[in-house]
Design a protein around this motif. Structure first.
Motif, PDB file in Angstrom:
ATOM      1  N   PRO B  49       8.550 113.154 -52.052  1.00 60.04           N
ATOM      2  CA  PRO B  49       9.055 114.044 -52.948  1.00 60.04           C
ATOM      3  C   PRO B  49       8.009 114.413 -54.431  1.00 60.04           C
ATOM      4  N   ARG B  50       6.759 114.118 -54.077  1.00 59.34           N
ATOM      5  CA  ARG B  50       5.834 114.498 -55.271  1.00 59.34           C
ATOM      6  C   ARG B  50       6.176 115.742 -55.850  1.00 59.34           C
ATOM      7  N   ILE B  51       6.555 116.938 -55.069  1.00 59.73           N
ATOM      8  CA  ILE B  51       6.729 118.107 -55.563  1.00 59.73           C
ATOM      9  C   ILE B  51       7.664 118.245 -56.643  1.00 59.73           C
ATOM     10  N   LEU B  52       8.877 117.346 -56.331  1.00 59.03           N
ATOM     11  CA  LEU B  52       9.972 117.220 -57.405  1.00 59.03           C
ATOM     12  C   LEU B  52       9.600 116.881 -58.877  1.00 59.03           C
ATOM     13  N   PRO B  96       4.925 106.147 -60.084  1.00 57.53           N
ATOM     14  CA  PRO B  96       5.773 107.374 -59.567  1.00 57.53           C
ATOM     15  C   PRO B  96       6.166 107.430 -58.270  1.00 57.53           C
ATOM     16  N   TYR B  97       5.794 106.298 -57.412  1.00 58.50           N
ATOM     17  CA  TYR B  97       5.925 106.136 -56.055  1.00 58.50           C
ATOM     18  C   TYR B  97       5.532 107.104 -55.061  1.00 58.50           C
ATOM     19  N   ASN B  98       5.292 107.064 -53.769  1.00 59.12           N
ATOM     20  CA  ASN B  98       4.635 107.911 -52.907  1.00 59.12           C
ATOM     21  C   ASN B  98       5.849 108.238 -52.118  1.00 59.12           C
ATOM     22  N   GLY B  99       6.097 107.605 -51.003  1.00 63.25           N
ATOM     23  CA  GLY B  99       7.144 107.897 -49.947  1.00 63.25           C
ATOM     24  C   GLY B  99       8.621 107.022 -50.079  1.00 63.25           C
ATOM     25  N   ALA B 100       9.365 107.793 -49.548  1.00 60.09           N
ATOM     26  CA  ALA B 100      10.725 107.004 -49.694  1.00 60.09           C
ATOM     27  C   ALA B 100      11.461 107.256 -48.420  1.00 60.09           C
ATOM     28  N   THR B 101      12.374 106.299 -48.110  1.00 60.84           N
ATOM     29  CA  THR B 101      13.390 106.399 -46.900  1.00 60.84           C
ATOM     30  C   THR B 101      14.519 106.736 -47.595  1.00 60.84           C
ATOM     31  N   ALA B 102      15.141 107.780 -46.983  1.00 56.67           N
ATOM     32  CA  ALA B 102      16.675 108.355 -47.678  1.00 56.67           C
ATOM     33  C   ALA B 102      17.340 108.955 -46.479  1.00 56.67           C
ATOM     34  N   TYR B 103      18.699 108.923 -46.752  1.00 59.65           N
ATOM     35  CA  TYR B 103      19.507 109.627 -45.657  1.00 59.65           C
ATOM     36  C   TYR B 103      19.693 110.993 -46.356  1.00 59.65           C
ATOM     37  N   ARG B 104      19.395 111.862 -45.353  1.00 62.47           N
ATOM     38  CA  ARG B 104      19.532 113.544 -45.626  1.00 62.47           C
ATOM     39  C   ARG B 104      20.833 113.874 -46.111  1.00 62.47           C
ATOM     40  N   MET B 316       9.956 117.737 -45.343  1.00 63.45           N
ATOM     41  CA  MET B 316      10.768 117.998 -46.467  1.00 63.45           C
ATOM     42  C   MET B 316       9.855 118.446 -47.850  1.00 63.45           C
ATOM     43  N   ASN B 317       8.820 117.925 -47.850  1.00 62.00           N
ATOM     44  CA  ASN B 317       7.785 118.329 -48.971  1.00 62.00           C
ATOM     45  C   ASN B 317       7.417 119.869 -49.078  1.00 62.00           C
ATOM     46  N   PHE B 318       7.202 120.278 -47.561  1.00 62.20           N
ATOM     47  CA  PHE B 318       6.827 121.499 -47.800  1.00 62.20           C
ATOM     48  C   PHE B 318       8.123 122.409 -47.768  1.00 62.20           C
ATOM     49  N   ALA B 319       9.206 121.969 -47.452  1.00 58.09           N
ATOM     50  CA  ALA B 319      10.340 122.768 -47.564  1.00 58.09           C
ATOM     51  C   ALA B 319      10.755 122.737 -49.130  1.00 58.09           C
ATOM     52  N   MET B 320      10.636 121.716 -49.797  1.00 57.40           N
ATOM     53  CA  MET B 320      11.065 121.873 -51.057  1.00 57.40           C
ATOM     54  C   MET B 320      10.037 122.733 -51.828  1.00 57.40           C
ATOM     55  N   ALA B 321       8.741 122.834 -51.607  1.00 58.52           N
ATOM     56  CA  ALA B 321       7.775 123.567 -52.129  1.00 58.52           C
ATOM     57  C   ALA B 321       7.931 124.977 -52.028  1.00 58.52           C
ATOM     58  N   SER B 322       7.915 125.286 -50.656  1.00 65.49           N
ATOM     59  CA  SER B 322       8.144 126.603 -50.169  1.00 65.49           C
ATOM     60  C   SER B 322       9.426 127.303 -50.921  1.00 65.49           C
ATOM     61  N   GLY B 323      10.431 126.504 -50.839  1.00 67.12           N
ATOM     62  CA  GLY B 323      11.748 127.052 -51.628  1.00 67.12           C
ATOM     63  C   GLY B 323      11.506 127.141 -52.817  1.00 67.12           C
ATOM     64  N   MET B 324      10.982 126.031 -53.515  1.00 65.67           N
ATOM     65  CA  MET B 324      10.864 126.408 -54.888  1.00 65.67           C
ATOM     66  C   MET B 324       9.819 127.779 -55.463  1.00 65.67           C
TER      67      MET B 324
END
Lengths: 101, 432
Positions: B49-52, B96-104, B316-324
């Motif tokens: 989630p770095r882009i967040l 600031p962490y790197n990767g994380a597991t999470a439930y969508r 997801m990072n590409f999704a979040m960034a392109s959405g932004m």
């Protein structure tokens, strides 16, 4: 060699599918053209659908279910027969509901 | 017009688009077909989630994550062998962490909440069944499955996922080729937290990310295993045409992966909690549709922005960034009063100058290489056999030289030097 318990991997397909939540709507969101499928020798949908919604029949056709659909799109993507599978999304709020995915 | 913008799909792309628009003071409607954001979404299990940092500062203090990835293992497998490159870093166990597991369903729901907090309106349980267009063909809104469900907007942003019926309806995709897609199937397997900690060698919120090649029974693809707090996500990704052609069922391929001696002890006794499946746009840069249409922007999986480049598996990072960026470009276009193709074009410039298209362009040859028959079916055994012979003690015979082992194993695997060099070159060039 130590034998690890592996039988939990072979649960029945019905039990497997019962772990997913489906809010079923009365309208089928998948429609299959029976004539097109009877002429299809490969029937990719039967193998590839992760929910096993497509079942071959003895007369060479394909029976389908729509209720336990993950809405992934595999069936229409692998289908070789133009127009054999009409696929859209179930009504709003219905269909698959994921929880720990 | 009912809204400045309508965003279709409250996944990571849609929520970031709506968040950006709402913060710019635009009226925005975020439409989700599931009963809540994330309810239709599954993935392997790791988000970067770095882009967040840009959208939700200190996001790690509130995002519903399962574990922070501190251990990354890449595994090359044959039915009887496994070679693992295992990396761990405690630097990834702290902000600031790197990767994380999470439930969508958790993560996407949380992210959509950020958009509604900022003023976006969220409409769930509503399917967009098509777009509305003016006489010139420009998109001016959407049709939904609600009574009187036509809604108009100056810009529509399609974040409607891998099947994007909107992008297809507007003609942004050429012919859709199944070879560009993979099917991901996974099992969420329950195990007590302390058992996971012990088996995977982690503590607290630390987690692992296993990526595996050579475990898919000859169907081109790969396997994965990620730890959540008290479950593990285990699954396989399978190239669609090959899956169908080889007559192997997805759940059978998972079952054989689970029985592998390198995997079975890790998940022993785990019960299946949830089975899930989703299609992935896996062909990278080559399959990208047009990203801008008249009155329309496309982002996330709908735009096929997903990177399956072997050592990097990101979406997801590409999704979040392109959405932004879509939200930002749409907001600027609305402010300027120009939502035609010219007015929306800055979206492409933003994508081009960011990691979104830079990574896709740079790694454009890698997805094909990773899913190629040689990498999938010949190289794993070739490499594993070399390592096996290096570590095998053949006394009274003396140790063979490495060069001889490689030569003999290459022959045994039936790999031509030409192909080995060419794949090596493609890999070197593609990654460098």
């Amino acid at each position: 060699m130590t034998a690890f318990r592996t039988d939990w991997g072979s649960i029945s397909f019905d039990d497997r599918m019962s772990t997913s939540e489906f809010r079923i709507h009365e309208r089928a969101h998948i429609v299959v053209d029976g004539d097109a499928c009877r002429g299809c020798s490969t029937q990719e949908c039967v193998v590839a659908c992760p929910a096993r919604l497509f079942v071959p029949t003895s007369d060479g056709g394909v029976l389908f279910n729509y209720e336990q659909c993950f809405e992934c799109g595999t069936c229409y993507l692998v289908c070789n027969t133009e127009g054999a599978i009409s696929w859209n999304y179930p009504e709003g709020g219905h269909g698959i509901v994921f929880h720990q995915t | 017009m009912d809204f400045d913008a309508i965003v279709v799909g409250a996944g990571p792309a849609g929520s970031c688009a709506a968040l950006e628009l709402a913060r710019a003071g635009k009226s925005v409607l975020l439409i989700e077909r599931g009963p809540f954001p994330g309810s239709k979404n599954m993935y392997g299990g790791v988000v970067y989630p770095r882009i967040l940092d840009e959208l939700v500062p200190q996001w790690w203090e509130e995002a519903p994550i399962q574990r922070w990835v501190t251990r990354r293992s890449t595994m090359i497998m044959t039915p009887t062998q496994a070679l693992t490159i295992d990396f761990r870093s405690q630097n990834w166990a702290a902000p600031p962490y790197n990767g994380a597991t999470a439930y969508r369903p958790d993560f996407d729901h949380w992210l959509a909440g950020k958009a509604t907090d900022a003023g976006a309106q969220l409409l769930c349980s509503t399917v967009v069944t098509g777009v509305l267009r003016d006489a010139a063909g420009a998109v001016i809104g959407v049709r939904t499955d609600r009574p009187d469900g036509d809604l108009t907007a100056k810009v529509v942003i399609a974040c409607d996922g891998v099947n994007s019926f909107i992008a297809k309806e507007v003609g942004l995709y050429g012919k859709v080729d199944a070879a560009n897609y993979t099917l991901g199937v996974k099992e969420t397997l329950a195990l007590p937290k302390e058992v996971i900690d012990e088996r995977f060698g982690v503590r607290g919120r630390e987690g692992v990310d296993f990526e595996v090649v050579g475990c898919t029974e000859g169907v081109n693809g790969g396997g994965f295993l990620y730890t959540n707090l008290d479950t593990v996500s285990l699954g396989v990704v399978l190239k669609l045409p090959r899956l169908a052609a080889q007559k192997k069922r997805p759940e059978e391929i998972i079952a054989s992966f689970k029985k592998h001696p390198a995997i079975a002890p890790l998940i022993e006794g785990a019960d299946l909690k949830e089975y899930s499946a989703h299609v992935i746009p896996e062909a990278g840069y080559k399959m990208l549709p047009k990203l801008v249409g008249p009155g329309l922007l496309v982002a996330g999986d709908a735009a096929a922005l997903c990177l399956a480049a072997g050592i990097w598996l990101e979406g997801m990072n590409f999704a979040m960034a392109s959405g932004m960026y879509a939200g930002r470009a749409a907001a600027q276009a609305v402010t300027r009063g120009n939502t035609g193709p010219d007015g929306l074009k800055p979206y492409l410039e933003m994508l081009n100058s960011s990691f979104v298209l830079k990574d896709h362009r740079k790694l454009q040859h890698i997805p094909h290489l990773v899913l190629s028959d040689r990498v999938q079916n010949q190289y794993p055994a070739f490499v594993a056999n070399i390592v096996e012979r290096m570590f095998r003690v053949d006394n009274p015979a003396p140790k063979p030289g490495l060069r001889r082992i490689v030569r003999e194993e290459r022959k045994r695997a039936g790999i031509r030097w030409r192909d080995l060099l060419s794949d090596g070159w493609t890999g070197m060039k593609g990654f460098s």
